[in-house]
Structure formats: structure tokens, C-alpha cells
Write an enzyme that holds these catalytic residues in place. Structure first.
Site, mmCIF file in Angstrom:
data_model
loop_
_atom_site.group_PDB
_atom_site.id
_atom_site.type_symbol
_atom_site.label_atom_id
_atom_site.label_comp_id
_atom_site.label_asym_id
_atom_site.label_seq_id
_atom_site.Cartn_x
_atom_site.Cartn_y
_atom_site.Cartn_z
ATOM 1 N N MET A 12 0.861 -1.169 0.000
ATOM 2 C CA MET A 12 0.000 0.000 0.000
ATOM 3 C C MET A 12 0.904 1.228 0.000
ATOM 4 S SD MET A 12 -3.037 1.154 -0.235
ATOM 5 C CE MET A 12 -4.200 -0.119 0.302
ATOM 6 N N GLY A 39 3.311 -1.355 -4.993
ATOM 7 C CA GLY A 39 4.278 -2.446 -4.952
ATOM 8 C C GLY A 39 4.718 -2.745 -6.371
ATOM 9 N N GLY A 41 5.709 -5.399 -7.921
ATOM 10 C CA GLY A 41 5.097 -6.567 -8.543
ATOM 11 C C GLY A 41 3.656 -6.316 -8.934
ATOM 12 N N GLU A 138 11.817 -6.636 -4.679
ATOM 13 C CA GLU A 138 11.168 -6.252 -3.430
ATOM 14 C C GLU A 138 10.731 -7.469 -2.616
ATOM 15 O OE1 GLU A 138 9.600 -1.716 -4.331
ATOM 16 O OE2 GLU A 138 8.132 -3.336 -4.383
ATOM 17 N N ASP A 239 3.300 13.088 -11.722
ATOM 18 C CA ASP A 239 3.770 12.148 -10.704
ATOM 19 C C ASP A 239 4.439 10.987 -11.430
ATOM 20 O OD1 ASP A 239 4.184 10.373 -8.628
ATOM 21 O OD2 ASP A 239 2.102 10.315 -7.962
ATOM 22 N N ASP A 245 7.207 0.842 -13.766
ATOM 23 C CA ASP A 245 6.436 -0.399 -13.737
ATOM 24 C C ASP A 245 5.411 -0.442 -14.862
ATOM 25 O OD1 ASP A 245 7.803 -1.316 -11.475
ATOM 26 O OD2 ASP A 245 6.449 -0.230 -10.135
#
Length: 295
Positions: A12, A39, A41, A138, A239, A245
Site C-alpha cells: 500500500m 508495490g 510486482g 522487493e 507524478d 512499472d
């Protein structure tokens, strides 16, 4: 439809928006705070699913309220979570400061992600059916290595985002087909700051490399092809969280569809450009129709 397995983190994101990030010992007043599912992933899974891939997620969320929200967000984006574990205790969190120029600074606390030290029952069977396996750093390195070696056993293409950057063992690199660091991670891995030279160094360990260069685009190099750069679209970033990702998840779909590398990179770059024009990570990731329209 491209089948993509993701073994990675689910966090989160706790995001504070400020005019400028605080220096050490400094307190600043922010203008907004948001909780956003993230996250690396999970972000790559959401990006790939929205770009049109069939995506299944492996990893863990906590037994807290964040865990329920994280799972629900993945499902809402079309990600299969049947093999996403629930671990006793808190979910992973990322504490993010975003400044008015769109830059960010991030502290990650692993939580449930830290319990994923190896593949769980069913994980290898899932990997074996995929076209690509997406990995990041991670999760504990033992799990990342397990996933990469399982993919290698079954002839599945492995894609590793080496973030957060750290020295990588030779046995992991030897099981990776495509490495996608940003320019800072590439420098950490090689000790070379020039991206072109870093790419050459990385090719002694993996067959293909894409180094993302932020506003300058991306650099591709392989053992069979000379390096070339794909420019990024000129945009005003709101942002940048999640842009990398988004790029990786979208690129995985394009490569799984058999698109030529340069075309795949341009399509992924378009997706990343759309992402950074919106706040948040998973919430800002574009759908396939948006990417196609903007391409």
C-alpha cells in the site's frame, strides 16, 4: 492473449504531495495525502493486465485491511490472485513523497512481502504455463531466484527489474533473459555511469538489456543487435511514481505478442507517458485502448 506471471511485491503506497521534499531535519507542510495500492510486482501486474495481457500474481499480502484492499484492486484490474498468499501480520507499505516537479522519494517496508522466501505450491505450475515471468527485487532474493530458475526449467522468458538495486548473484543473472534497470540501477550494478557503457557491461551477464532513461526515453541493447535509443514523449509530468512499472508491464505484453522490439518499446513508452500525467501508481496506469489511441 499473452500469458504473464508476476512474482513480486504488493504494497500500500502512502503518498504525501509537497512543494519540495524535506531535507534531513526539515519539516514541510504537504498539500495532500493518499493511500494508493502499489508495490513493484502488483504495479507491473496491473499495467500488463490493463495493456491486454492475461496476468496472474504470486506473492503475499498481509492479514490487515490493506491486504484486503490490495487483493481487491488487483482483481478489479483483471489480475488472477488465486496464488497470492495471505500472511499473518501487516501488508507491505511504501512511504512516498512526491514534489511539484513530479519527482519522488520512497521508503519501502516489506511486511508480508518479506515472508515470500520461496515458491509456494502451484507457483511453478503457473510459471510453466506463462509466456513471460516478471520479477523485481522487493521480495527476498531466494524467492526471486526460485522463480527465475523455475522459468528457465520450463523455457519461459524471464524479465527482471533490478529494483531496489543491489549486487546480483551470477546464478540469478544466468537465469534472466531481459534485464530492465533504470539508469541509476544500471550504474549501481556496473559501476559505470554512462548508460551505453553500462549496457555493454550488462550484456556480459544477460542476453538483452533495456535501460530506462526517464525523460530521455529508453536504451535497448542485445548480444545480437547494436544499441539504439527510443525517445520518450515530451510531456509535463505530474507524478512519476509507477512510470517504470507501467513501462515494464506494457512492454511485456507487447513482447509476448511478438511485436518487433522497437515497436514494443515505443508502445511501452507511450503507456509510461500517459501514466506520469496522472497522480498515483496503479491508479494512473492506462488501458490498452488509451495506449493505442495515443500511439
Amino acid at each position: 492473449m499473452t500469458g504473464i506471471a508476476v512474482l513480486g511485491s504488493t504494497n500500500m503506497d502512502l503518498v504525501a504531495y509537497v512543494a519540495h521534499a524535506p531535507k534531513r531535519g526539515e519539516t514541510v507542510t504537504g498539500r495532500e495525502f493518499r493511500t494508493i495500492p502499489g508495490g513493484k510486482g502488483a504495479n507491473q501486474a496491473v499495467a500488463a493486465a490493463r495493456a491486454g495481457g492475461y496476468v496472474a500474481m504470486m506473492g503475499a499480502v498481509g492479514s490487515d485491511a490493506f491486504g484486503d484492499q490490495l487483493r481487491a484492486t488487483l482483481i478489479a484490474s483483471g489480475v488472477d490472485t488465486d496464488l497470492l498468499r495471505t500472511a499473518d501480520g501487516p501488508s507491505g507499505t511504501a512511504h512516498i513523497v512526491v514534489d511539484d516537479e513530479g519527482g519522488n522519494a520512497i521508503v519501502v517496508i516489506p511486511g508480508a512481502n518479506g515472508t515470500v522466501t520461496s515458491l509456494a505450491p502451484g507457483d511453478e505450475a503457473l510459471i510453466a504455463t506463462a509466456d513471460l515471468l516478471l520479477l523485481q527485487l522487493e521480495l527476498p532474493l531466494t524467492a526471486v531466484l526460485d522463480g527465475a530458475e523455475a522459468a528457465r526449467r520450463h523455457g519461459v522468458r524471464t524479465v527482471l527489474t533490478p529494483a531496489p538495486a543491489r549486487p546480483l548473484p551470477p546464478e540469478l543473472l544466468s537465469a534472466i533473459d531481459l534485464l530492465i534497470p533504470n539508469e541509476h540501477e544500471a550504474a549501481t550494478l556496473t559501476g559505470v555511469t554512462d548508460p551505453h557503457k553500462a549496457a555493454v557491461e550488462l550484456l556480459s551477464h544477460v542476453p538483452e538489456v533495456v535501460i530506462t532513461l526517464g525523460a530521455a526515453g529508453s536504451l535497448y541493447a542485445s548480444r545480437d543487435t547494436g544499441p539504439f535509443t527510443v525517445p520518450a514523449r515530451p510531456i509535463d509530468a505530474v507524478d512519476t511514481t509507477g512510470a517504470g512499472d507501467t513501462f515494464v508491464g506494457t512492454l511485456a505484453v507487447a513482447l509476448g505478442e511478438g511485436r518487433p522490439v522497437e515497436e514494443a518499446l515505443r508502445w511501452a513508452s507511450t503507456a509510461a507517458a500517459l501514466c506520469v500525467q496522472r497522480p498515483g501508481a496503479s491508479t494512473s496506469m492506462p488501458y490498452r485502448s488509451e495506449i493505442d489511441t495515443a500511439s
